[in-house]
Write a protein that holds these residues in place. Structure first.
Motif, short mmCIF file in Angstrom:
data_model
loop_
_atom_site.label_atom_id
_atom_site.label_comp_id
_atom_site.label_asym_id
_atom_site.label_seq_id
_atom_site.Cartn_x
_atom_site.Cartn_y
_atom_site.Cartn_z
N VAL A 1 46.01 29.95 4.23
CA VAL A 1 44.36 30.28 4.50
C VAL A 1 43.86 28.84 4.26
CG1 VAL A 1 42.25 30.57 3.22
CG2 VAL A 1 44.24 32.33 3.20
N LEU B 1 42.59 33.46 -4.44
CA LEU B 1 42.11 33.40 -3.01
C LEU B 1 40.80 33.07 -3.06
CD1 LEU B 1 42.48 33.70 -0.07
CD2 LEU B 1 41.96 36.23 -0.31
N CYS C 1 41.98 38.08 4.63
CA CYS C 1 42.41 36.55 4.87
C CYS C 1 42.27 36.04 6.18
CB CYS C 1 43.81 36.65 4.31
SG CYS C 1 44.03 36.91 2.42
#
Length: 537
Positions: free
Chosen positions: A330, A370, A412
Motif C-alpha cells: 500500500v 491499514l 486496498c
C-alpha cells in the motif's frame, strides 16, 4: 330493518296492533301474526324474526312456554310478553326466562312504541357487537400466518413455558408432536447482479415457497421466516439419527432446487438433534451457528454443526510477514504485492482452524494496521473504505471470507490509487516550486542541485528522477536553458559586454559562457547580437 312476529289468540288484538303502529318508521317490519304458541314456533323457525310480541295466556302453548322453546331453538330472538293479568308470578317467570319486557293489557300505541324503541336500541347494540366480532375474527384469520411466525420465532429464541407452548402449538395446529426435533436454516448467499433491488423480496418469498413445498411433504415439518430474513424448518419425529438423515436430504434438495430454478444460491445450516419442546430452541441455535460457518467455508453448501463443533477456539495468527507485505504494498503502490498479500491472508484464515469470532478479530487487526498506515501517509484513514461509517464493525455484514477478500482487495487498491494521486500532486507541487526557485535565482553562481534539494526537502536522487519525469529535462539542462534564455534577452536588448552578461546569468568564466552559448545555439554571443540587431525593425 328488524322483523317482528305478533302472537295472540284474539284476532282483533293482533289486527289492532298491526294497524296502530307505523312499523317501518320505528325500524321494524311486521312479518306475520299467529294465534297460538305452536303456530308461532313454526313461524319463528321459518321467518327468523328478531322480536316476538306474544300474549301470555293462550291455548295449546302459552307465552311462557313459547319463550322457553324460542330460547332453545332461536336464542337470538327478543321476546316481549303481552298480558292482561297483573300477576307477579308471571313477571317473575318472565324475568327468569330473560324476557326483554312485558306489557299489561290494554296496551296503547305510545307504550308499545316506547318498548319497541328500547328493543331496537338493544338490537342495534348487539348488531354492532356482532359486526365488530366478525371484523376481529376476519382480522385474526388474516393475521394468523404472521402470528404463527411470531410464535415460532419466540419458540426458537425465548424460554416459553411448556403449558403455553403446547397451547399455542395446538391453536396454530403445528405438527410438532416430537418427541425429537431437528432444525435447519437457509439463507440467500447473494442475488445475481441482474436482479434489481425491487425483486429481492419476491425472490426471498420464492425461496420460502421452495422450502415449504419440499419440506412440506414431511408430516412433521414446520417452516417459517425470521425477522433476519432466514428461513427455518423444524422437523419433528422419533429417532435423532433418522431426523438428521432426513434434514440433510431435504436441505440438499432445497439447495439444488434454488440453484436450478432461481439461478442464485443459498447456504443451509443443520443443527443438532434435540429431545422435548425445550430442545427446539437449542436445535435452532445450533442450526444458525452452523450457518454462520459459511463465513469461513464459503457459500452454496450444507453445513452441519456436527461437522463443525470439533473446531477448537484457537489457531495460528496471520503471519506478520503477510501483513507487512500488505502494508508495504500500500505504501509503495505495488498493486501485485497488495493482491498477493490479501490472497495469502484469506487463504490462511480459511485453513487456520480459527473460530468465527477469532477470524473477525484477525481481520479487524489488519484493518487497524491499514488505517494507521493510511493515516501516516496523510490521507483520511477511512476514506478508501467508501461510505461505511466504521469498517471494523461493517465487516460483520459480509457473509463469507470470499466477500471479505474481494472488499479488502478493492479497498486496498483504492487506497493505493489515492496515495499515488496524492504523491503525484505533492510531487508536481514540489517540482513547480523548484522551477520557480530556479527562475528567480538563475543568476546565482552557487546555485546547484544540492541547493534546490534543500529548498524542496528532497533527496538529490529522488529529486533528479522526479524533476526529469515532470519537466523532461535534467536539473542542469533546465538551469542552462533558463540562463541562456536570459542571456539572449540581454544580448538583444542591452549593450552589456559579454563578460557582464555571463556574470549576470550565473557564469564566472566568460570564456566558458561563450563556448556553452555557441554549443547550445550554434552562434557566439557576438554573432547572436549582430543577427538580432539586423532583424530589428
Amino acid at each position: 330493518m328488524y322483523k317482528i312476529l305478533l302472537v295472540d289468540d284474539e284476532a282483533g288484538v293482533r289486527e289492532g296492533i298491526r294497524r296502530r303502529i307505523a312499523w317501518q318508521e320505528h325500524g321494524f317490519d311486521c312479518v306475520g301474526d299467529c294465534e297460538n304458541g305452536f303456530e308461532a314456533l313454526e313461524a319463528a323457525e321459518l321467518l327468523a324474526p328478531d322480536v316476538v310480541l306474544t300474549d301470555i295466556n293462550m291455548p295449546f302453548m302459552d307465552g311462557l312456554e313459547l319463550t322457553r322453546q324460542l330460547a332453545e331453538r332461536c336464542p337470538h330472538v327478543k321476546v316481549i310478553i303481552l298480558t292482561g293479568f297483573d300477576d307477579f308470578d308471571y313477571a317473575q317467570q318472565a324475568v327468569k326466562l330473560k324476557v326483554m319486557d312485558f306489557i299489561l293489557k290494554p296496551i296503547t300505541a305510545s307504550e308499545l312504541i316506547a318498548v319497541l324503541q328500547k328493543v331496537r336500541g338493544e338490537l342495534d347494540a348487539e348488531k354492532l357487537r356482532r359486526e365488530n366480532l366478525d371484523l376481529l375474527k376476519r382480522q385474526l384469520h388474516e393475521s394468523l400466518p404472521l402470528l404463527k411466525e411470531r410464535f415460532l420465532e419466540r419458540l426458537v429464541s425465548a424460554d416459553i413455558g411448556q403449558r403455553e407452548a403446547k397451547e399455542r402449538i395446538a391453536y396454530f395446529r403445528l405438527p410438532l408432536e416430537g418427541p425429537d426435533f431437528i432444525v435447519f436454516a437457509a439463507d440467500v448467499d447473494r442475488f445475481a447482479e441482474s436482479h434489481p433491488e425491487a425483486d429481492h423480496e419476491l425472490l426471498r418469498f420464492a425461496v420460502y415457497n421452495i422450502v415449504q413445498e419440499i419440506a412440506g411433504r414431511e408430516a412433521g415439518a414446520t417452516v417459517f421466516r425470521t425477522r433476519e430474513e432466514k428461513i427455518v424448518c423444524i422437523l419433528s419425529g422419533e429417532g435423532t439419527d433418522a431426523l438428521l438423515d432426513k434434514a440433510q436430504q431435504l436441505a440438499e434438495e432445497i439447495r439444488h432446487a434454488v440453484e436450478t430454478y432461481l439461478r442464485f444460491t443459498v447456504t443451509l445450516g443443520i443443527g443438532r438433534p434435540e429431545t422435548g419442546l425445550r430442545g427446539i430452541r437449542r436445535a435452532c441455535r445450533s442450526a444458525l451457528s452452523a450457518l454462520d460457518y459459511r463465513f469461513m467455508l464459503g457459500s452454496n453448501r450444507l453445513i452441519s454443526i456436527m461437522d463443525m463443533e470439533g473446531r477448537r477456539e484457537g489457531g495460528e495468527a496471520v503471519p506478520s510477514s503477510w501483513e507487512k507485505e500488505l502494508l508495504v504494498g500500500v505504501k509503495t503502490g505495488t498493486r501485485e504485492e497488495v493482491r498477493r498479500a490479501i490472497t495469502s491472508i484469506v487463504s490462511h484464515l480459511k485453513t487456520s482452524n480459527l473460530s468465527i469470532n477469532q477470524c473477525y478479530i484477525r481481520i479487524q487487526k489488519i484493518l487497524i494496521s491499514l488505517m494507521h498506515t493510511l493515516d501516516e501517509l496523510g490521507g483520511a484513514a477511512v476514506e478508501p473504505f467508501g461510505d461505511r461509517v466504521n469498517p471494523l464493525t461493517d465487516i460483520y455484514a459480509f457473509k463469507t471470507l470470499e466477500d471479505i477478500e474481494s472488499w479488502l482487495h478493492d479497498t486496498c487498491l483504492r487506497a493505493v490509487g489515492r496515495i499515488s494521486d496524492a504523491r503525484n500532486d505533492l510531487a508536481e507541487t514540489q517540482i513547480r516550486r523548484a522551477e520557480a526557485y530556479i527562475r528567480e535565482n538563475y543568476q546565482l553562481q552557487e546555485l546547484s542541485l544540492k541547493t534546490i534539494c534543500q529548498e524542496v526537502h528532497m533527496s538529490s536522487s529522488y529529486f533528479s528522477a522526479l524533476f526529469k519525469q515532470q519537466t523532461g529535462r535534467t536539473f542542469v539542462e533546465y538551469l542552462t536553458a533558463q540562463r541562456l534564455e536570459k542571456a539572449k534577452e540581454l544580448l538583444k536588448f542591452t549593450d552589456l559586454k559579454t563578460y557582464e552578461i555571463a556574470a549576470r546569468t550565473g557564469y564566472a568564466d566568460p570564456h566558458y559562457f561563450s563556448i556553452l552559448f555557441k554549443k547550445t545555439t550554434g552562434e557566439t554571443p557576438s554573432e547572436y547580437r549582430q543577427k538580432t540587431a539586423v532583424e530589428k525593425p
